[in-house]
Design an enzyme around this catalytic site. Structure first.
Site, PDB file in Angstrom:
ATOM      1  CD  GLU A  51      -1.130  -2.351   2.470  1.00  0.00           C
ATOM      2  OE1 GLU A  51      -2.275  -2.752   2.949  1.00  0.00           O
ATOM      3  OE2 GLU A  51      -0.317  -2.531   2.176  1.00  0.00           O
TER       4      GLU A  51
ATOM      5  CB  CYS B   9      -0.724  -3.364   9.104  1.00  0.00           C
ATOM      6  SG  CYS B   9       0.416  -2.109   8.214  1.00  0.00           S
TER       7      CYS B   9
END
Length: 157
Positions: A58, A86
């Site tokens: 990401e 996360c």
């Protein structure tokens, strides 16, 4: 867009995830779409190959998209990622002002978009993206399971 229309786009993120296998990184992939649906960022995990604890798919995709746009605000953009982000990546989504987050598999051990925490929907923050979950989740899960099965040898018996 409906979940069905995200399948082809999530397939691009899965292709990125498969690319991480060549470097021994956990197979997680991500793509960022501009408001018109064009791909402006791609990323795969590079923590092992780059010795970078922030080398998550990401973060790599968000950085590339920001360079492409010439600014850090990814307003109107969509991030697709094969695994629930996360806490670090969920925070990056919020800070980059990503409009929509689409992910595949849930992460019961470290997920911060509903599994353990829900960073992106925290009302105390100034930005909350739309969230679509479960897109090609089975394919994402299978890829991760195969990777970890190969990493952990069978016990001698």
């Amino acid at each position: 867009m409906t979940t069905t229309s995200y399948d082809d786009l999530m397939a691009l993120a899965l292709d990125e995830a498969r690319g991480a296998l060549a470097t021994g990184d956990v197979p997680i992939g991500a793509v960022v779409l501009d408001p018109s649906g064009g791909v402006i960022g791609r990323g795969r995990n590079v923590r092992e190959v780059a010795a970078d604890p922030t080398g998550h798919a990401e973060v790599i995709a968000i950085r590339e998209a920001a360079r492409h746009l010439g600014e850090w605000r990814l307003e109107g953009c969509t991030l697709l990622v094969t695994l629930e982000p996360c806490t670090m990546c969920a925070g990056a989504v919020v800070l980059a002002r990503v409009a929509r987050l689409v992910f595949g598999a849930f992460d019961d051990k470290a997920g911060a978009v509903g599994s353990l925490w829900d960073v992106v929907r925290d009302r105390r923050l100034n930005h909350r993206p739309e969230v679509v979950s479960g897109v090609l989740a089975e394919e994402s899960t299978r890829l991760l399971q195969e990777f970890f099965r190969e990493q952990r040898p069978e016990p001698a018996g």
